[in-house]
Design a protein around this motif. Structure first.
Motif, short mmCIF file in Angstrom:
data_model
loop_
_atom_site.label_atom_id
_atom_site.label_comp_id
_atom_site.label_asym_id
_atom_site.label_seq_id
_atom_site.Cartn_x
_atom_site.Cartn_y
_atom_site.Cartn_z
N LEU A 183 -75.54 26.59 29.95
CA LEU A 183 -76.15 25.28 30.08
C LEU A 183 -76.21 24.79 31.53
O LEU A 183 -76.73 23.71 31.79
N LEU A 184 -75.67 25.58 32.44
CA LEU A 184 -75.66 25.19 33.84
C LEU A 184 -76.83 25.82 34.58
O LEU A 184 -77.37 26.85 34.16
N SER A 185 -77.19 25.20 35.69
CA SER A 185 -78.19 25.82 36.55
C SER A 185 -77.60 27.09 37.15
O SER A 185 -76.38 27.27 37.20
N LEU A 186 -78.45 27.99 37.60
CA LEU A 186 -77.98 29.24 38.17
C LEU A 186 -77.06 28.99 39.37
O LEU A 186 -76.05 29.68 39.56
N LYS A 187 -77.41 27.98 40.17
CA LYS A 187 -76.59 27.65 41.36
C LYS A 187 -75.21 27.16 40.94
O LYS A 187 -74.19 27.60 41.49
N ASP A 188 -75.16 26.22 39.96
CA ASP A 188 -73.87 25.69 39.52
C ASP A 188 -73.02 26.78 38.88
O ASP A 188 -71.80 26.84 39.11
N ALA A 189 -73.65 27.63 38.08
CA ALA A 189 -72.90 28.73 37.45
C ALA A 189 -72.32 29.66 38.50
O ALA A 189 -71.18 30.13 38.38
N GLN A 190 -73.09 29.91 39.55
CA GLN A 190 -72.63 30.79 40.63
C GLN A 190 -71.50 30.14 41.42
O GLN A 190 -70.51 30.78 41.77
N ASP A 191 -71.63 28.83 41.68
CA ASP A 191 -70.63 28.13 42.48
C ASP A 191 -69.29 27.98 41.73
O ASP A 191 -68.22 28.13 42.31
#
Length: 332
Positions: A183-191
């Protein structure tokens, strides 16, 4: 769909989380309790909760003692309680597990930003000199989220095919997700890198009124009536419960994320609903009687008054649909 985020700032040898979601309309209980068992080391937990309004975070460390056996589902002994530091140990296992309650922290209010509330839960290492020279490997922190925006986890569905029944029944789904990186953006999931931190145990407990009809998307769950005295004190209920509550308990092990799905049906009948339906029925009866008086079915010459016959027939057929329509308006 939304997810709760809980991420520690360091690796833990032991990591466990308890979610207690309270959703009782009759007892006016709508909040979330979160319990965290972690290593007794300096660290902080990044917590993000979906919310569209201000929430309050309360520390429940002082409330744990009276319900400790129920929380951990075993006998929990108090080893020591001095200088504001309470050491507990779980009994019955091959090796008793000792932990210390995180000292009381201040209650804080947090504003919602961008659809959520962010907070950092700070854990300070408690040295041996605070615990009579004992080495205590674990800490347990418990907090309560008040003003919980439960709509963020709730999907309400009404049946389009049952006009009358849908006026007093409400179908809903609790979709509770924890660290769901999908449910997270790719950036948030990566961070965030949520997959790096595995929880030894994830417990989800849903407390609701006993008369809810619940279907759970798992066969591996436990259910019981919520005990009275100890939990009523914990919940701050000053009067007798208006309704009994059931506890639905699911758990998973060795995972970095999880989701729990509950489908339930609430009965929405009340005194006002019953009075409303009674008045509608009486009004329809008066209308039919008035029409029958003004337009008798048989004329003086003995022939059938077809206009009156059709009107009464229409009222008899249409009445249930009228009640259903008016009841929907009444609910709104």
């Amino acid at each position: 769909m939304n997810t709760i985020i809980l991420k520690p700032s360091r690796k833990n040898n032991h990591l466990e989380v308890h979610f207690n979601l309270w959703n009782s309309d009759s007892n006016n209980l709508h909040f979330l309790d979160i319990g965290i068992m972690c290593d007794n080391e300096e660290q902080e937990f990044f917590l993000k909760i979906p919310a569209s309004k201000k929430i309050t975070v309360e520390n429940l460390s002082n409330e744990v003692l009276d319900i400790r056996n129920s929380i951990f589902n075993c006998f929990v002994n108090i080893d020591s309680d001095k200088n504001g530091y309470t050491v507990l140990s779980k009994q019955g296992d091959k090796n008793d597990e000792k932990f210390i309650l995180t000292p009381e922290q201040d209650t804080i209010e947090l504003d919602s930003k961008n659809g959520g509330v962010e907070h950092h839960l700070k854990i300070k290492k408690i040295e041996n000199n605070k615990t009579n020279g004992q080495y205590i490997p674990l800490q347990y922190l418990r907090i309560r989220i008040r003003n919980l925006d439960i709509e963020k986890f709730l999907i309400k569905k009404q049946s389009p095919s049952r006009i009358f029944e849908s006026s007093y029944q409400e179908n809903s789904i609790i979709d509770f997700r924890f660290n769901d990186y999908k449910l997270l953006s790719l950036k948030d999931a990566q961070d965030l890198q949520l997959q790096e931190h595995k929880y030894n145990k994830i417990h989800f407990l849903y407390m609701s009124d006993y008369n809810e009809n619940i279907c759970i998307a798992s066969s591996n769950y436990k259910v019981r009536f919520l005990e009275h005295k100890i939990w009523d004190d914990y919940l701050g209920l000053n009067t007798e419960r208006k309704n009994e509550m059931l506890v639905y308990h699911l758990s998973e092990t060795e995972k970095s994320n999880s989701s729990f799905l509950y489908k339930f049906q609430k009965q929405k009948t009340s005194k006002s609903h019953l009075l409303f339906y009674a008045f509608v029925v009486v009004d329809l009866a008066i209308l039919a009687n008035t029409l029958f008086t003004l337009f008798p079915i048989k004329k003086e010459n003995g022939n059938i008054n077809w206009l009156c016959f059709v009107l009464i027939l229409v009222i008899g057929v249409v009445a249930p649909f009228i009640i259903g329509l008016l009841s929907k308006i009444h609910r709104k």
